[in-house]
Design an enzyme around this catalytic site. Sequence first.
Site, short mmCIF file in Angstrom:
data_model
loop_
_atom_site.label_atom_id
_atom_site.label_comp_id
_atom_site.label_asym_id
_atom_site.label_seq_id
_atom_site.Cartn_x
_atom_site.Cartn_y
_atom_site.Cartn_z
N LYS A 116 50.46 42.24 70.54
CA LYS A 116 51.28 43.17 71.29
C LYS A 116 50.44 44.15 72.11
CE LYS A 116 55.42 42.40 68.75
NZ LYS A 116 55.23 41.69 67.47
C1 LIG Z 1 55.84 40.53 67.18
C2 LIG Z 1 55.08 39.50 66.47
C3 LIG Z 1 55.48 38.15 66.47
C4 LIG Z 1 56.76 37.70 67.13
O1 LIG Z 1 56.73 37.79 68.52
P1 LIG Z 1 58.10 37.78 69.34
O2 LIG Z 1 57.72 38.07 70.73
O3 LIG Z 1 58.96 38.86 68.74
O4 LIG Z 1 58.71 36.44 69.16
C5 LIG Z 1 54.66 37.23 65.84
N1 LIG Z 1 53.53 37.60 65.21
C6 LIG Z 1 53.14 38.88 65.17
C7 LIG Z 1 51.90 39.21 64.43
C8 LIG Z 1 53.89 39.87 65.79
O5 LIG Z 1 53.47 41.15 65.76
#
Ligand SMILES: *Cc1c(COP(=O)(O)O)cnc(C)c1O
Length: 459
Positions: free
Chosen positions: A111
């Site tokens: 993210k």
């Molecule tokens: C947010 C997240 C996901 C999922 O991603 P999405 O975009 O919500 O599908 C998967 N793995 C980790 C470690 C995350 O932080």
Amino acid sequence: MNYISTRNSSISFKFEDVFIKGLADDGGLFVPKSLHKYSQKDLLEFKNLEYKELAKKIIHPFIGDFMSKNDLSKIIDKSYSVFRKQNVVELVKIGDRSVLELFHGPTLAFKDVAMQLLGNFYAYYLNNKNEKINIVVATSGDTGAAAIDAIKGKENVNIFVLHPNNRISPVQRKLMTTGKEKNVFNISVEGSFDDCQNLVKEMFTDKTFANEIKMSGVNSINWARIIAQSVYYFYSYFLVEDNNEPINFSVPTGNFGDVYAGYLAKKIGLPINKFIVATNQNDILHRAISNGSYNVENVLETNSPSMDIQIASNFERLIFDLNDHSDKKTIDVMKNIKEKGKYEIQKEILNKIGINFLSSKMDENEVLTTIKTVYEKFDKVLDPHSAIGYGAIDKVNVKGNNIVLATAHPCKFPDAIKKAINIKAELPDELVSILNEKENYDIIENDLIKIKQYIKERI
Ligand SMILES: *Cc1c(COP(=O)(O)O)cnc(C)c1O
């Protein structure tokens, strides 16, 4: 580029509105009115670019006159200089598949890749506008940390992060709550991530409140996040590409944001074969994609908490696409989901989904076993989310080269790692100090009025 809402295609928006609002006023998600498509020749030009240069090329067409090319270039360089890798991400080979490590940013999850850019977009926007805004965001653990790191200490902006109390790992929580900046507020909600997400959605839909506090959102529905994430699909594709073997991406999925970014990359010309939507036991998307039943069930707590979701917000963008960009049909489907918690996908649409997407689900033991097997065979430690992506390849029938997105650093989930392979997953040196720092957060009931009050008192 012009944008429309998935629930009203007759009004056009500019990138600036899309970015600042996050969610459209009608409750829909923003999507481009139309898309450009890169040719083979364009792709060849992208092929040897460094990550930052590639990001400039991919992101520019989406932002219109939000900022000049030169400003964008500076902001991208700045945003990606805080990563521990020169090219932001790193591709490693683990067994027969390539693993794209996306966790080399400040808060150890993918993210950061989008959020660092968004933080600097906000700073740029607010500096030019002389405005003050309040970001409110729900997190299943990783978004909050990434958003806080990107926004902390910036002027004219506060950030309020709602996380589900006791349902994120202590390392995840500490990455959010140990900062000292005065513009950061952590709210620990007595409820699930979906509850947090609903609270934020309701605050957005309450126009009086949203306008009063000048509310803005950085949840995974924010279009700016999607475009930033599509860059690494291009980048890694070119690293793996060899004589026309199809290339698939396996994506640990919760809110359908990351995998949608890949789908966007495909729509603008990157010839990806299939996306494997890899879920944990909260498998609504697996049920939807494999047999057409998008039926909301209760959220289960798992060892991959960032994917503990039953309502995959970004799925609305796909629904809009599959219904030939009909806002009417999208509204009907979303209404059904909201009222009945159900969407039975018709055969014809399910076939369309199958052209691009496969799916799989993993239970708790399978996740631990995958971590163990990979460690014993290849001496690599995967975090539980990445393990779900890794193992998904064995559960589907797909040809070609596979790229697995590794979405978090294993040290964020030390309990699962300990359970799987009995070792302690260490934090990178520069982050070890957070473990002993004082935490700052308030626990509040799952109650819209109380949370609105809390926010109002602090702005
Ligand atoms: C947010 C997240 C996901 C999922 O991603 P999405 O975009 O919500 O599908 C998967 N793995 C980790 C470690 C995350 O932080």
